[in-house]
Design a protein around this motif. Structure first.
Motif, PDB file in Angstrom:
ATOM      1  N   GLU A   3       0.719  -1.108  -0.112  1.00 41.08           N
ATOM      2  CA  GLU A   3       0.024  -0.223   0.038  1.00 41.08           C
ATOM      3  C   GLU A   3       0.949   1.169   0.038  1.00 41.08           C
ATOM      4  OE1 GLU A   3      -4.240   1.364   2.199  1.00 41.08           O
ATOM      5  OE2 GLU A   3      -2.608   0.780   3.432  1.00 41.08           O
ATOM      6  N   VAL A   4       0.564   2.226  -0.931  1.00 40.11           N
ATOM      7  CA  VAL A   4       1.347   3.346  -1.111  1.00 40.11           C
ATOM      8  C   VAL A   4       0.533   4.623  -1.267  1.00 40.11           C
ATOM      9  CG1 VAL A   4       3.216   2.107  -2.024  1.00 40.11           C
ATOM     10  CG2 VAL A   4       1.741   3.138  -3.557  1.00 40.11           C
ATOM     11  N   ILE A   5       1.073   5.775  -1.268  1.00 37.53           N
ATOM     12  CA  ILE A   5       0.612   7.084  -1.629  1.00 37.53           C
ATOM     13  C   ILE A   5       1.823   7.609  -2.609  1.00 37.53           C
ATOM     14  CG2 ILE A   5      -0.709   7.362   0.292  1.00 37.53           C
ATOM     15  CD1 ILE A   5       1.483   9.425   1.263  1.00 37.53           C
ATOM     16  N   GLY A   6       1.275   8.295  -3.324  1.00 36.85           N
ATOM     17  CA  GLY A   6       2.289   9.114  -4.582  1.00 36.85           C
ATOM     18  C   GLY A   6       2.349  10.488  -4.043  1.00 36.85           C
ATOM     19  N   VAL A   7       3.692  10.720  -3.696  1.00 40.89           N
ATOM     20  CA  VAL A   7       3.940  12.400  -3.364  1.00 40.89           C
ATOM     21  C   VAL A   7       4.950  13.131  -4.595  1.00 40.89           C
ATOM     22  CG1 VAL A   7       5.336  13.549  -2.011  1.00 40.89           C
ATOM     23  CG2 VAL A   7       4.182  11.596  -1.056  1.00 40.89           C
ATOM     24  N   ARG A   8       4.638  14.293  -4.688  1.00 46.44           N
ATOM     25  CA  ARG A   8       5.280  15.166  -5.749  1.00 46.44           C
ATOM     26  C   ARG A   8       5.931  16.221  -4.968  1.00 46.44           C
ATOM     27  NH1 ARG A   8       1.826  16.338 -10.755  1.00 46.44           N
ATOM     28  NH2 ARG A   8       2.616  14.531 -11.568  1.00 46.44           N
ATOM     29  N   PHE A   9       7.351  16.412  -5.455  1.00 46.45           N
ATOM     30  CA  PHE A   9       7.987  17.516  -4.498  1.00 46.45           C
ATOM     31  C   PHE A   9       7.967  18.865  -5.694  1.00 46.45           C
ATOM     32  CE2 PHE A   9       9.581  13.643  -3.141  1.00 46.45           C
ATOM     33  CZ  PHE A   9       9.406  13.681  -1.923  1.00 46.45           C
ATOM     34  N   ARG A  10       7.816  19.009  -6.672  1.00 46.60           N
ATOM     35  CA  ARG A  10       7.681  20.015  -7.588  1.00 46.60           C
ATOM     36  C   ARG A  10       6.180  19.916  -8.281  1.00 46.60           C
ATOM     37  NH1 ARG A  10      11.973  22.615  -9.901  1.00 46.60           N
ATOM     38  NH2 ARG A  10      13.947  22.386  -9.051  1.00 46.60           N
ATOM     39  N   GLN A  11       5.648  20.995  -8.663  1.00 46.36           N
ATOM     40  CA  GLN A  11       4.398  21.249  -9.239  1.00 46.36           C
ATOM     41  C   GLN A  11       4.105  20.116 -10.518  1.00 46.36           C
ATOM     42  OE1 GLN A  11       3.548  24.998 -11.090  1.00 46.36           O
ATOM     43  NE2 GLN A  11       1.692  24.125 -11.957  1.00 46.36           N
ATOM     44  N   ASN A  12       5.162  19.756 -11.190  1.00 45.61           N
ATOM     45  CA  ASN A  12       5.131  19.014 -12.413  1.00 45.61           C
ATOM     46  C   ASN A  12       6.294  17.913 -12.519  1.00 45.61           C
ATOM     47  OD1 ASN A  12       7.097  21.003 -12.841  1.00 45.61           O
ATOM     48  ND2 ASN A  12       7.357  20.853 -14.937  1.00 45.61           N
ATOM     49  N   GLY A  13       6.940  17.560 -11.256  1.00 47.45           N
ATOM     50  CA  GLY A  13       7.799  16.691 -11.146  1.00 47.45           C
ATOM     51  C   GLY A  13       7.348  15.171 -10.885  1.00 47.45           C
ATOM     52  N   LYS A  14       8.271  14.276 -11.000  1.00 45.84           N
ATOM     53  CA  LYS A  14       8.024  12.778 -10.790  1.00 45.84           C
ATOM     54  C   LYS A  14       7.442  12.505  -9.396  1.00 45.84           C
ATOM     55  CE  LYS A  14      10.530   8.592 -10.908  1.00 45.84           C
ATOM     56  NZ  LYS A  14      11.887   7.736 -11.316  1.00 45.84           N
ATOM     57  N   ILE A  15       6.540  11.512  -9.545  1.00 43.25           N
ATOM     58  CA  ILE A  15       5.831  11.119  -8.368  1.00 43.25           C
ATOM     59  C   ILE A  15       6.404   9.706  -7.675  1.00 43.25           C
ATOM     60  CG2 ILE A  15       3.327   9.970  -7.556  1.00 43.25           C
ATOM     61  CD1 ILE A  15       2.091  11.329 -10.044  1.00 43.25           C
ATOM     62  N   TYR A  16       6.767  10.013  -6.482  1.00 42.01           N
ATOM     63  CA  TYR A  16       7.543   9.003  -5.635  1.00 42.01           C
ATOM     64  C   TYR A  16       6.562   8.354  -4.811  1.00 42.01           C
ATOM     65  CZ  TYR A  16      11.622  11.258  -7.460  1.00 42.01           C
ATOM     66  OH  TYR A  16      12.608  11.764  -8.355  1.00 42.01           O
ATOM     67  N   PHE A  17       6.652   7.157  -4.515  1.00 43.74           N
ATOM     68  CA  PHE A  17       5.765   6.088  -3.734  1.00 43.74           C
ATOM     69  C   PHE A  17       6.443   6.328  -2.376  1.00 43.74           C
ATOM     70  CE2 PHE A  17       4.582   3.986  -7.796  1.00 43.74           C
ATOM     71  CZ  PHE A  17       3.560   4.552  -7.796  1.00 43.74           C
ATOM     72  N   PHE A  18       5.385   6.157  -1.199  1.00 39.25           N
ATOM     73  CA  PHE A  18       5.761   6.243  -0.018  1.00 39.25           C
ATOM     74  C   PHE A  18       4.788   5.357   0.975  1.00 39.25           C
ATOM     75  CE2 PHE A  18       8.121  10.062  -1.218  1.00 39.25           C
ATOM     76  CZ  PHE A  18       9.214  10.030  -0.704  1.00 39.25           C
ATOM     77  N   ASN A  19       5.061   4.793   2.139  1.00 34.92           N
ATOM     78  CA  ASN A  19       4.240   4.013   2.993  1.00 34.92           C
ATOM     79  C   ASN A  19       3.563   5.013   3.927  1.00 34.92           C
ATOM     80  OD1 ASN A  19       3.153   2.435   4.684  1.00 34.92           O
ATOM     81  ND2 ASN A  19       4.833   1.163   5.379  1.00 34.92           N
ATOM     82  N   PRO A  20       2.141   4.966   3.603  1.00 35.51           N
ATOM     83  CA  PRO A  20       1.485   5.987   4.328  1.00 35.51           C
ATOM     84  C   PRO A  20       1.277   5.703   5.847  1.00 35.51           C
ATOM     85  CG  PRO A  20       0.180   4.744   3.196  1.00 35.51           C
ATOM     86  CD  PRO A  20       1.290   4.048   2.743  1.00 35.51           C
ATOM     87  N   ASN A  21       1.748   4.313   6.125  1.00 35.37           N
ATOM     88  CA  ASN A  21       1.334   3.708   7.534  1.00 35.37           C
ATOM     89  C   ASN A  21      -0.066   3.833   7.910  1.00 35.37           C
ATOM     90  OD1 ASN A  21       4.078   3.204   8.071  1.00 35.37           O
ATOM     91  ND2 ASN A  21       4.495   5.280   8.350  1.00 35.37           N
ATOM     92  N   ASP A  22      -0.205   4.359   9.520  1.00 31.50           N
ATOM     93  CA  ASP A  22      -1.480   4.407   9.643  1.00 31.50           C
ATOM     94  C   ASP A  22      -2.146   5.707   9.660  1.00 31.50           C
ATOM     95  OD1 ASP A  22      -1.546   1.629  10.412  1.00 31.50           O
ATOM     96  OD2 ASP A  22      -0.595   2.024  12.459  1.00 31.50           O
ATOM     97  N   LEU A  23      -1.388   6.662   9.080  1.00 31.15           N
ATOM     98  CA  LEU A  23      -1.977   8.011   9.005  1.00 31.15           C
ATOM     99  C   LEU A  23      -3.056   8.414   7.922  1.00 31.15           C
ATOM    100  CD1 LEU A  23       1.631   9.655   8.565  1.00 31.15           C
ATOM    101  CD2 LEU A  23       0.152   9.668  10.552  1.00 31.15           C
ATOM    102  N   ASN A  24      -4.022   9.121   8.460  1.00 29.05           N
ATOM    103  CA  ASN A  24      -5.224   9.155   7.554  1.00 29.05           C
ATOM    104  C   ASN A  24      -4.928  10.537   6.681  1.00 29.05           C
ATOM    105  OD1 ASN A  24      -7.746   9.460   6.684  1.00 29.05           O
ATOM    106  ND2 ASN A  24      -8.567  10.809   7.958  1.00 29.05           N
ATOM    107  N   ILE A  25      -3.995  10.099   5.606  1.00 29.13           N
ATOM    108  CA  ILE A  25      -3.699  11.036   4.452  1.00 29.13           C
ATOM    109  C   ILE A  25      -4.551  10.983   3.263  1.00 29.13           C
ATOM    110  CG2 ILE A  25      -1.687  11.541   2.903  1.00 29.13           C
ATOM    111  CD1 ILE A  25       0.052  10.132   4.609  1.00 29.13           C
ATOM    112  N   GLU A  26      -4.997  12.505   2.690  1.00 28.29           N
ATOM    113  CA  GLU A  26      -5.810  12.394   1.651  1.00 28.29           C
ATOM    114  C   GLU A  26      -4.958  13.127   0.670  1.00 28.29           C
ATOM    115  OE1 GLU A  26      -9.243  14.404   2.971  1.00 28.29           O
ATOM    116  OE2 GLU A  26     -10.006  12.933   4.288  1.00 28.29           O
ATOM    117  N   VAL A  27      -5.604  13.040  -0.581  1.00 29.44           N
ATOM    118  CA  VAL A  27      -5.087  13.864  -1.934  1.00 29.44           C
ATOM    119  C   VAL A  27      -5.129  15.176  -1.527  1.00 29.44           C
ATOM    120  CG1 VAL A  27      -4.987  14.068  -4.222  1.00 29.44           C
ATOM    121  CG2 VAL A  27      -5.604  11.877  -3.600  1.00 29.44           C
TER     122      VAL A  27
END
Length: 301
Positions: A3-27
């Motif tokens: 299970e992952v979430i996608g994170v971007r560090f620039r407006q148009n940058g590459k998307i990197y996957f991270f483990n969300p753990n038990d955090l209630n993270i939304e887009v």
């Protein structure tokens, strides 16, 4: 599956996957994560989802926390500091007389490193510049040389279509584009007409390539012999891929030739064959243009 979430560090940058753990993270939320270059501040662009483990290139790292108002403030301060660092670096480049073009400056979230992105026509000896910058910023300095495509992606611009460049707005990564695509879509093989702002082949042909491949399979080649629905035989003079129409040079009973346009459903012909390279002048030109593109691409790296 992980299970992952996608994170971007620039407006148009590459998307990197991270483990969300038990955090209630939304887009749309901002998060603090650990990356190869340190602690970073990014925006969640892909919600929780399960993907195959093979798609995770490196070790999957976990989200440290959802960004707080204090984190947001630090990120804004880093952006301001990056602008100041950009001006200072320009002065230092001029001082050392280096032939390089500074494109962007970026602070890591924890201020552990300052990154300077630049372009140049060859290798640059910037060792003295790094020492000079380190004495000013009192932190780690990294100068990263990028290509002309990356420069355009960062700087942005307007394409010949009159809209913002795809690479600057929505393309996370550069897609492979070749002159063969331009030929498949009946575009001009003149490099000045199919090149983008960056001087490389435009990304546009890639967006439509699958459609053209599908439509072209239904059409005959130029020069092929076809039989029309009204019983005439002729030679294909021109094809209209999008309208799925073909212009045919037909000969009547009196031996007179004329050009008629037919829908593809009104013609009978053998399935389309792929021609071998270098069989025609166009194929030889295509090979030469691809070689030129390859050499230019290497010289700009």
């Amino acid at each position: 599956m992980v299970e992952v979430i996608g994170v971007r560090f620039r407006q148009n940058g590459k998307i990197y996957f991270f483990n969300p753990n038990d955090l209630n993270i939304e887009v749309g939320q901002n998060v603090i994560v650990e990356t190869a270059r340190g602690i970073e501040y990014g925006k969640v662009v892909l919600g929780r989802r399960k993907i195959k483990s093979e798609k995770v290139i490196s070790t999957l790292k976990s989200v440290i926390r959802i960004a707080t108002p204090e984190d947001d403030k630090i990120n804004e301060e880093n952006k301001k500091k990056s602008k100041d660092a950009f001006k200072i670096c320009l002065e230092k480049i001029e001082k050392h007389g280096l032939e390089m073009k500074l494109i962007d400056t970026e602070y890591t979230f924890d201020n552990n490193k300052v990154l300077f992105y630049f372009t140049a026509d060859g290798r640059i000896d910037f060792r003295e510049l790094v020492k000079d910058l380190a004495s000013v910023f009192k932190t780690r300095i990294e100068l990263r040389q990028i290509g002309v495509r990356d420069e355009t992606k960062i700087m942005g611009g307007i394409g010949i279509c009159g809209r913002s460049l795809c690479c600057h707005t929505h393309l996370s990564e550069f897609v492979p584009v070749s002159i063969k695509m331009a030929k498949e879509q009946n575009l001009s093989l003149n490099p000045t007409k199919i090149s983008g702002v960056c001087g490389r082949l435009m990304c546009c042909p890639k967006h439509e390539q699958e459609t053209y491949e599908y439509l072209n399979k239904k059409l005959p080649n130029i020069g092929d012999q076809v039989r029309t629905s009204d019983g005439l035989k002729g030679e294909v003079q021109r094809v209209n891929v999008l309208r799925q129409k073909v212009k045919v040079i037909v000969e009547d009973e009196n031996g007179e030739k004329d050009i008629h346009e037919y829908k593809i459903s009104e013609l009978h012909f053998k399935p389309k064959r792929k021609k071998k390279n270098n069989q025609t002048v166009q194929d030889a030109e295509l090979k030469a243009l691809e070689e030129l593109e390859r050499k230019e691409g290497k010289s700009k790296l």
